[in-house]
Motif scaffolding. Structure first.
Motif, mmCIF file in Angstrom:
data_model
loop_
_atom_site.group_PDB
_atom_site.id
_atom_site.type_symbol
_atom_site.label_atom_id
_atom_site.label_comp_id
_atom_site.label_asym_id
_atom_site.label_seq_id
_atom_site.Cartn_x
_atom_site.Cartn_y
_atom_site.Cartn_z
ATOM 1 N N ILE A 1 1.102 -1.713 -0.204
ATOM 2 C CA ILE A 1 -0.020 -0.101 0.080
ATOM 3 C C ILE A 1 1.178 1.260 0.031
ATOM 4 C CG2 ILE A 1 -1.580 1.501 1.290
ATOM 5 C CD1 ILE A 1 -2.636 -1.672 2.345
ATOM 6 N N VAL A 2 1.784 1.106 0.928
ATOM 7 C CA VAL A 2 3.495 2.113 1.062
ATOM 8 C C VAL A 2 3.902 2.852 -0.574
ATOM 9 C CG1 VAL A 2 5.155 3.335 1.606
ATOM 10 C CG2 VAL A 2 3.824 2.199 2.657
ATOM 11 N N GLU A 3 3.439 1.306 -1.163
ATOM 12 C CA GLU A 3 3.889 1.739 -3.095
ATOM 13 C C GLU A 3 3.349 2.174 -4.098
ATOM 14 O OE1 GLU A 3 7.120 1.616 -3.987
ATOM 15 O OE2 GLU A 3 7.604 1.420 -1.938
ATOM 16 N N GLN A 4 1.733 2.620 -3.657
ATOM 17 C CA GLN A 4 0.538 2.602 -4.395
ATOM 18 C C GLN A 4 0.455 3.578 -4.011
ATOM 19 O OE1 GLN A 4 -3.208 0.237 -4.288
ATOM 20 N NE2 GLN A 4 -1.802 -1.854 -3.342
ATOM 21 N N ALA A 5 0.332 3.803 -2.403
ATOM 22 C CA ALA A 5 0.049 5.885 -2.549
ATOM 23 C C ALA A 5 1.566 6.211 -2.954
ATOM 24 C CB ALA A 5 0.420 5.917 -0.631
ATOM 25 N N LYS A 6 2.822 5.772 -3.148
ATOM 26 C CA LYS A 6 3.591 7.017 -3.212
ATOM 27 C C LYS A 6 3.822 6.949 -5.079
ATOM 28 C CE LYS A 6 7.917 5.597 -2.079
ATOM 29 N NZ LYS A 6 9.082 4.301 -1.570
ATOM 30 N N GLU A 7 2.818 6.148 -5.389
ATOM 31 C CA GLU A 7 3.061 6.360 -7.478
ATOM 32 C C GLU A 7 1.440 7.400 -7.211
ATOM 33 O OE1 GLU A 7 1.744 2.776 -8.642
ATOM 34 O OE2 GLU A 7 3.280 1.445 -8.093
ATOM 35 N N GLN A 8 0.220 6.771 -6.355
ATOM 36 C CA GLN A 8 -0.552 8.738 -7.025
ATOM 37 C C GLN A 8 0.955 9.264 -5.900
ATOM 38 O OE1 GLN A 8 -4.426 8.557 -4.110
ATOM 39 N NE2 GLN A 8 -3.987 6.247 -4.132
ATOM 40 N N LEU A 9 1.349 9.745 -4.813
ATOM 41 C CA LEU A 9 1.698 11.506 -5.084
ATOM 42 C C LEU A 9 2.899 11.953 -5.224
ATOM 43 C CD1 LEU A 9 2.699 10.477 -0.611
ATOM 44 C CD2 LEU A 9 0.685 12.269 -1.977
ATOM 45 N N ALA A 10 3.441 10.475 -6.716
ATOM 46 C CA ALA A 10 5.046 10.732 -7.854
ATOM 47 C C ALA A 10 3.910 12.039 -8.666
ATOM 48 C CB ALA A 10 4.444 10.084 -8.525
#
Length: 655
Positions: free
Chosen positions: A328-337
Motif C-alpha cells: 500500500i505504501v508503494e501504491q500511495a507513493k505512485e499517487q503522490l508522484a
C-alpha cells in the motif's frame, strides 16, 4: 528529505550542583534540565518512578464513584457485564486487564471488540445484540467518549459506563458514568493516561472500595498498552511502565509469556523500544488483519500450548501485515508522484481495497517520507475510512473539527486520528485541512528537525556514559532516547553487512580503542564515507559479543560533513595534538608547513586553525619563527575557552 540538525544542549555551570543534589553525573543532570526537569523532587520521581512517584487517587477522576457503584451493584446482583474495547494494543490490554480484575472480584464478565470492518467505537447494533444476549452492563475501555447517539439509543435497555482517554467533544454521552481525564470538569492531576491506564485506575478504585486493597496486578499489560499507544512517558505513566517492564521477564501471564518467547525476548530484560517495535506489532496484527479478539484470547489464555499456538499465529500475521503495508505504501507513493509534495500543505491519498487494518501505519510511513500531515483513506462499499497522522504544530483533532461538515464522524488526538467520510466529500476535507494548515503552520514547520542532545565526539563515549544514560529509561513520547551528534568525523573500514548487504558498519577513532558505528538499512550511505568526513547523528549503545562489552554508535542519520571551510572539531583537534606530541622532537613547527599537515593527515587550512586555537589555550608558544608545544598544563583545559573554537563550532551548528 532535507533535515535541520539542531544541537539543543549546552553544558551549564549549574549542572554540577544539580547533579550533586541528585547523585548523578553533570552530563545526565544537563539532559534532565533540557527536558524541563529542573526540580530535585521532580527529578527523583523521574529517575526512580517505581519508588518516588505516587499513584494519584483514582477517585479524583470525575464520575469514578458512579462507575464503581454501578459495577459493584452488577457484581453483587450477578448481572452479566461486557467489557467493550478497541482493536488496537491499548484496547486489547485494557480489555484483558479489566476482565481479569472483574473476575477476581467475582463478576460474571465477558468482552466484545469490534473488528476494523465494523469500525472504531460503539455501534448500536452490536450493543443491541449484547443486550439480547443477556448483558445488563457494558463498560467501555479506550472508546465510548464519542458514542453519544449509541448510548442514547440504548437508554432503558442497557446500562453503559464509559472509560476512555480520547478527547471529548462539546457534549458527553449520557451514560451511567463517563470516566475520562480529558473531561474539562475532571480534576485528575495527570491527563495523559492511555486507555489501559484509565482502566487500571478503575481497577484501583474497585479493589479499594470492594476489598480495601491496593490494586497493582497485571502491570505488564498496563506497560504494554501504554507504550504501544504512544502517550507521554511522564508522571504516573512512567511509574506504570517502569514497574510493568520489570515484571515482563518473569511474567505469570501465560499469553504474554508466550508472546515474549515467540518474539525472541524470552529470559531478557524487555525495554520500551522492544515493546513498541517487537511485541506490540505482533499483538496489533490480530486487530489489523483478522480480529482483535485473538489478542484478548492470547492474553487471557492459561494453557501453555494454546497460548503458544496463538502467539505463533500472531507472529505469522505480523509478517503478512508487513507485506500488505509495503504494497500500500508503494501504491500511495505512485499517487503522490504527480503531486508537488514539497509545496503541499497536507497529503490525502485514497485507495479502494486497501486493508483498513494497516492504513494507520501507512500514514505514519508517508509522514516519515514527506513530513506532511497525512490522511490515508480506504473506500469500500461507498464509505471512506481514514487514518490520520500529523507533524508538530498541526493538531489533528482541532483540524478535523474545522472540517466536521465534510465528515460522517471522527475522533482522536493531536498527532493521530481516525475518520469516516463519504467519497464525494474528500475534496472538501482536503481543502479544509489545507486552510487549517495555512493558519497554523509556517514554512519552517515543514522542515523536520533532528534535535541532538549534545555534540558528543567518539573519544568521549564510554561504557560508563552509556550506563549513566540508562537511568533515563523507559524511553518513549516526551522522553525520547537521547540522540547525539558528532561532526566532521572520519570513518574507517566501512563495509556492508546483513544477508542482503543492507546495513552499514564502519569504525571510528575514539579514545584508546576504536569503536564501531552501525546503520541499519543505511548501506547506500557508504558512498559518503568514501567522499570524506561525515556528520553523524547516533545513539550510543552497549554491545555484548563473546563476553566482550563495548560501545557502538547506532546511527540515526549520516550526511557529508559541511565543514568545508577548514574548521577542526573536537575529535580532529585531539588527533592533531597527539600527532604534534609525537613529533615535538622535530619542532619548532610552522602553521604553514604542508608536509606537517600531511603527516597529521589533515588539510593545511585545518592545521592553521588548530594552531590558532592551541595558541589561545596556551598549548603552543612562539619559538622564534615557529611554534612549540607548551608544558602539559596541570588543569584540564576546555576547548570552549578558545574564542576561535567557540565561534567556529557555533557557525558549524547553524549549517
Amino acid at each position: 528529505m532535507r533535515k535541520q540538525w539542531l544541537v539543543v544542549g549546552n553544558r551549564e555551570e549549574g549542572d554540577a550542583q544539580y547533579a550533586a543534589q541528585l547523585g548523578i553525573s553533570p552530563f545526565l543532570a544537563g539532559i534532565l534540565r533540557r527536558r524541563n526537569i529542573c526540580d530535585v523532587e521532580q527529578a527523583k520521581a523521574f529517575l526512580r518512578p517505581e519508588t518516588e512517584q505516587e499513584y494519584y487517587d483514582p477517585f479524583l477522576m470525575r464520575d469514578m464513584e458512579r462507575a464503581v457503584a454501578r459495577i459493584r451493584r452488577a457484581i453483587e446482583n450477578a448481572e452479566k457485564i461486557i467489557v467493550y474495547g478497541d482493536y488496537d494494543v491499548d484496547g486489547i490490554t485494557a480489555t484483558t486487564l479489566l476482565i481479569r480484575a472483574l473476575r477476581r472480584l467475582g463478576a460474571s464478565a465477558d468482552y466484545y471488540i469490534p473488528d476494523r470492518q465494523e469500525g472504531y467505537g460503539l455501534h448500536t447494533e452490536s450493543l443491541r445484540q449484547l443486550s439480547e444476549d443477556g448483558a445488563k452492563l457494558v463498560v467501555t475501555v479506550d472508546c465510548g467518549i464519542a458514542g453519544i447517539a449509541e448510548v442514547e439509543a440504548m437508554r432503558g435497555k442497557l446500562d453503559i459506563v464509559v472509560t476512555d482517554h480520547h478527547l471529548p467533544g462539546e457534549i458527553l454521552p449520557e451514560a451511567e458514568a463517563v470516566v475520562d481525564p480529558h473531561r474539562t470538569d475532571c480534576e485528575y492531576p495527570f491527563k495523559d493516561l492511555a486507555g489501559v491506564g484509565v482502566a487500571f485506575k478503575l481497577c484501583q478504585a474497585l479493589f479499594r472500595e470492594m476489598r480495601d486493597e491496593n490494586f497493582e496486578d497485571d502491570l505488564e499489560l498496563v506497560a504494554l498498552g501504554t507504550v504501544a499507544d504512544i502517550v507521554p512517558l511522564l508522571s504516573e505513566n512512567r511509574k506504570l511502565v517502569k514497574i510493568g517492564l520489570a515484571r515482563m521477564k518473569e511474567t505469570k501471564i501465560e499469553g504474554l509469556r508466550q508472546l515474549i518467547e515467540v518474539a525472541g525476548l524470552g529470559g531478557k530484560d524487555v525495554t520500551s523500544g522492544q515493546v513498541g517495535f517487537v511485541l506490540a506489532p505482533r499483538l496489533n496484527a490480530a486487530g489489523r488483519l483478522e480480529t482483535a479478539m485473538r489478542g484478548v484470547e492470547l492474553l487471557m489464555a492459561e494453557d501453555e500450548g494454546k497460548a503458544r499456538d496463538i502467539a505463533l499465529m500472531l507472529s505469522e500475521l505480523n509478517s503478512e501485515r508487513q507485506q500488505v503495508e509495503a504494497d500500500i505504501v508503494e501504491q500511495a507513493k505512485e499517487q503522490l508522484a504527480s503531486v508537488d509534495t514539497e509545496a503541499a500543505r497536507t497529503l490525502v491519498v485514497v485507495g479502494e481495497g486497501w486493508h483498513p487494518g494497516v492504513i494507520g501505519i501507512v500514514a505514519s510511513r508517508l509522514v516519515e517520507l514527506y513530513y506532511r500531515p497525512t490522511i490515508v483513506i480506504n473506500v469500500q462499499d461507498g464509505i471512506g475510512k481514514g487514518s490520520c497522522r500529523s507533524i508538530p504544530g498541526f493538531h489533528l483533532f482541532d483540524a478535523l473539527t474545522t472540517a466536521k461538515d465534510s465528515l460522517v464522524q471522527f475522533g482522536g488526538h493531536e498527532m493521530a486520528a481516525g475518520l469516516t467520510v463519504l467519497p464525494e466529500k474528500i475534496d472538501d476535507l482536503r481543502a479544509a485541512l489545507d486552510r487549517y494548515a495555512d493558519l497554523h503552520l509556517k514554512a519552517e514547520d515543514y522542515i523536520p528537525r533532528l534535535e541532538l542532545e549534545a555534540d558528543l565526539p567518539p573519544n568521549e563515549i564510554t561504557v560508563d556514559l552509556v550506563e549513566d544514560l540508562a537511568k533515563l529509561e523507559p524511553y518513549g513520547m516526551a522522553n525520547p532516547k537521547p540522540l547525539f551528534g558528532s561532526f566532521d568525523v572520519r570513518g574507517f573500514d566501512a563495509k556492508t553487512i546483513g544477508r542482503e548487504g543492507q546495513h552499514l558498519k564502519f569504525s571510528l577513532r575514539g579514545g584508546a580503542d576504536s569503536l564501531e558505528a552501525i546503520g541499519w538499512n543505511m548501506s547506500e550511505k557508504m558512498v559518503l564515507l568514501h567522499r570524506g568526513n561525515v556528520d553523524m547523528a547516533y545513539m550510543p549503545e552497549i554491545n555484548e559479543w563473546n563476553g566482550r562489552v563495548s560501545v557502538q554508535c547506532k546511527l540515526k542519520e549520516l550526511r557529508s560533513s559541511k565543514n568545508r571551510s577548514g574548521f577542526p572539531t573536537r575529535e580532529v583537534l585531539g588527533g592533531i595534538y597527539v600527532a604534534l606530541k609525537n613529533l615535538q622532537a622535530e619542532g619548532p613547527f610552522s602553521e604553514n608547513d604542508t608536509s606537517l599537515a600531511e603527516r597529521c593527515r589533515i588539510l593545511p587550512e585545518i592545521l592553521k586553525v588548530a594552531f590558532q586555537i592551541f595558541s589561545e589555550l596556551g598549548l603552543v608558544v612562539r619559538d622564534g619563527d615557529g611554534l612549540r608545544l607548551a608544558p602539559q598544563p596541570k588543569e584540564k583545559l576546555r576547548l570552549e575557552d578558545s574564542k576561535t573554537y567557540r565561534d567556529g563550532i557555533s557557525l558549524l551548528k547553524q549549517r
